[in-house]
Design an enzyme around this catalytic site. Structure first.
Site, short mmCIF file in Angstrom:
data_model
loop_
_atom_site.label_atom_id
_atom_site.label_comp_id
_atom_site.label_asym_id
_atom_site.label_seq_id
_atom_site.Cartn_x
_atom_site.Cartn_y
_atom_site.Cartn_z
N GLU A 126 0.82 -1.23 0.00
CA GLU A 126 0.00 0.00 0.00
C GLU A 126 0.84 1.27 0.00
O GLU A 126 0.64 2.16 0.85
CB GLU A 126 -0.95 -0.01 1.20
CG GLU A 126 -2.03 -1.06 1.09
CD GLU A 126 -3.10 -0.99 2.18
OE1 GLU A 126 -2.94 -0.24 3.15
OE2 GLU A 126 -4.10 -1.71 2.05
N GLU A 177 -5.54 -8.36 -0.31
CA GLU A 177 -6.24 -8.09 0.96
C GLU A 177 -7.70 -7.84 0.62
O GLU A 177 -8.02 -6.92 -0.15
CB GLU A 177 -5.67 -6.85 1.67
CG GLU A 177 -4.33 -7.11 2.32
CD GLU A 177 -3.83 -5.91 3.13
OE1 GLU A 177 -4.66 -5.18 3.69
OE2 GLU A 177 -2.60 -5.72 3.16
#
Ligand code: AHR
Length: 504
Positions: free
Chosen positions: A174, A293
């Site tokens: 991320e 995720e």
């Protein structure tokens, strides 16, 4: 209410990659410590390594082919060297990502050992936040190279002569997120990923790498970050990472249950973005999606968060799930199967205690509602299965903030090896069961091989230590008559039917 599903085994999207049933274990809260590794457990629930045997046993029916580790946000400020070698020399660190104390008593070698016992393959993430290509290459050498150089010799000295041969490597996590240690703009991260990926593949050309994309649909840089990263790193990476967490914070169950509509949209956006970059590069190569995720995450936002002080294994992100969450999880898996052409990897975040299908306490565990869709999909989407194009005639329903949506969310697979067609259906509508006819154009449906449902009228029902079996699968309702199958998909329910078929 009635619906119809039209299938033909010649009309398919592509092979389903079973790596979409992956898991994720992060050094976060009680996932690693207490969930996986609980050396002081006094209830006879650990093996000689200190690993929770009940957790390993509960994971096995989920058939997870891969396990992402060690983060997550954690990885972006993690020095992997802290977690190898003699345990008594490993440092205690303050983890910036989760404001927790990290003992480093569980690290790379313990994870590799645990993966063997849990019958899963490691998917490692490297730190591209506070570290760079050199550290990533050093970890790759530690894991994958034969003894004969510094880091591979260190592994041998630590008692592991044979390389681990880790195939999948996440290049950071991320990196678009301002919360991420070392967060940088897309182009800068793209160059970091390109340099690290090149060094790592230079050491081991058999690995596959995953570049960070945007961390979610809600980000201002959604898709643009992904595109910019891939414009720099397309030739050196194999997958772009996508993340999504769903929630019903608005208390709008009808809208929440149409979550699959938005998951489909995100996958369509990714397909378009990948086609665009591939087109502008005139590349023969295809980069795929690693949805590494995904889950429901919001219950713990309202609950007590136990990390005000620096603590080891604080009780954080401990979501207790209910039936509607399980129905949303089933829609994620349906969506990944429907887009088997681009989604090759997916990891439920996470596996134990932290936004997870399994919750532990020292004397046992509970299987949460979201455990069961994952279990049924993974069991029945056998290796070699292909994803069938689904022609769906479904009634619609009033989907709260999402307007009108199809009541049914469906995916279907066909395993050419045994001729079984499996259909997975979520009925999002609380108004009533949907009698659903399944037509298979090119083969004869011979019978029902198995059928299950997960349903109930109480969308908020969940499993707890006191009532561990409130929401569990029961036998489904399916018949075969006149060459067609008919299944009843209960109101706000999930149904799975396995149909044995033969050539006409
Ligand atoms: O899974 C929990 C966290 O969610 C991960 O650490 C991070 O990557 C994401 O924001």
């Amino acid at each position: 209410m009635a619906a119809r599903i039209h299938l033909d085994t010649h009309h398919h999207v592509g092979a389903v990659d079973r790596r979409i049933f992956g898991g994720f274990a992060e050094h976060l809260g009680r996932c690693i410590y207490e969930g996986i590794y609980d050396p002081t457990n006094k209830h006879g629930l650990i093996d000689a390594n200190g690993f929770r045997t009940d957790v390993i046993a509960a994971l096995k029916p989920l058939g997870m082919p891969i396990m992402r580790y060690p983060g997550g946000n954690f990885v972006s400020c993690y020095d992997w060297r802290d977690g190898v070698g003699s345990r008594d020399k490993r440092p205690v660190r303050r983890d910036f990502a989760w404001h927790s104390l990290e003992s480093n008593q569980f690290g790379t070698d313990e994870f590799m050992q645990w993966c063997k016992l849990a019958e899963t393959e490691p998917m490692m993430a490297v730190n591209l936040g506070t570290a760079g290509a050199e550290d990533a290459a050093a970890l790759l050498e530690y894991c994958n190279l034969a003894p004969g150089s510094y880091w591979s010799d260190q592994r041998k000295a630590n008692g592991h002569a044979a390389p681990y041969n880790v195939k999948l490597w996440c290049l950071g996590n991320e990196m678009d997120g301002p919360w991420q240690a070392g967060h940088v703009p897309a182009a800068e991260y793209g160059w970091r990923a390109r340099a690290a990926g090149a060094m790592m593949k230079g050491l081991d050309s058999t690995i596959e790498t995953i570049a960070c994309g945007s961390s979610g649909y809600g980000m201002a840089t959604y898709l643009a970050y992904d595109r910019e990263v891939l414009e720099v790193a397309w030739d050196s990476v194999d997958y772009i990472s996508a993340h999504r967490y769903s929630n019903n914070s608005a208390g709008d169950s009808a809208g929440y249950l149409a979550e699959g509509v938005e998951i489909d949209r995100v996958l369509a956006d990714y397909a378009g973005m990948l086609a665009y970059v591939r087109g502008t590069k005139k590349s023969a190569k295809q980069v795929y999606v690693s949805f590494d995720e995904w889950n429901v995450w919001y219950h713990s936002h309202a609950g007590p968060q136990d990390n005000k002080e620096w603590k080891f294994a604080p009780h954080i992100l401990e979501d207790w799930y209910n039936l509607e969450d399980a129905l949303v999880c089933a829609q994620y898996l349906n969506a990944f199967i429907r887009r088997a052409d681009i989604v090759k990897i997916a990891c439920i975040a996470q596996i134990v205690n932290v936004i997870a299908p399994i919750m532990t306490r020292p004397d046992g565990l509970v299987l949460q509602t979201i455990y069961y869709p994952m279990m049924l999909f993974s069991k029945y989407v056998t290796a070699g299965s292909i994803s069938l194009s689904v022609g769906l005639e479904s009634p619609t329903y009033a989907a709260g903030k999402r307007g009108t949506a199809p009541a049914l969310d469906v995916s279907a697979t066909f395993d050419p090896a045994d001729g079984v067609v499996t259909v997975f259906c979520v009925n999002r509508d609380a108004a009533g069961a949907i009698t659903t006819t399944i037509d298979l154009a090119d083969r004869e449906i011979a019978g029902v091989a198995a059928t299950h449902e997960l349903a109930g009228s109480d969308l908020k029902a969940g499993n707890t230590f006191d009532a561990p079996n409130r929401v569990t699968p029961t036998a489904g309702k399916a018949v075969v008559d006149g060459g067609r199958a008919q299944i009843t998909v209960a109101a706000t329910g999930f149904a799975v039917v396995r149909l044995s078929t033969k050539a006409r």
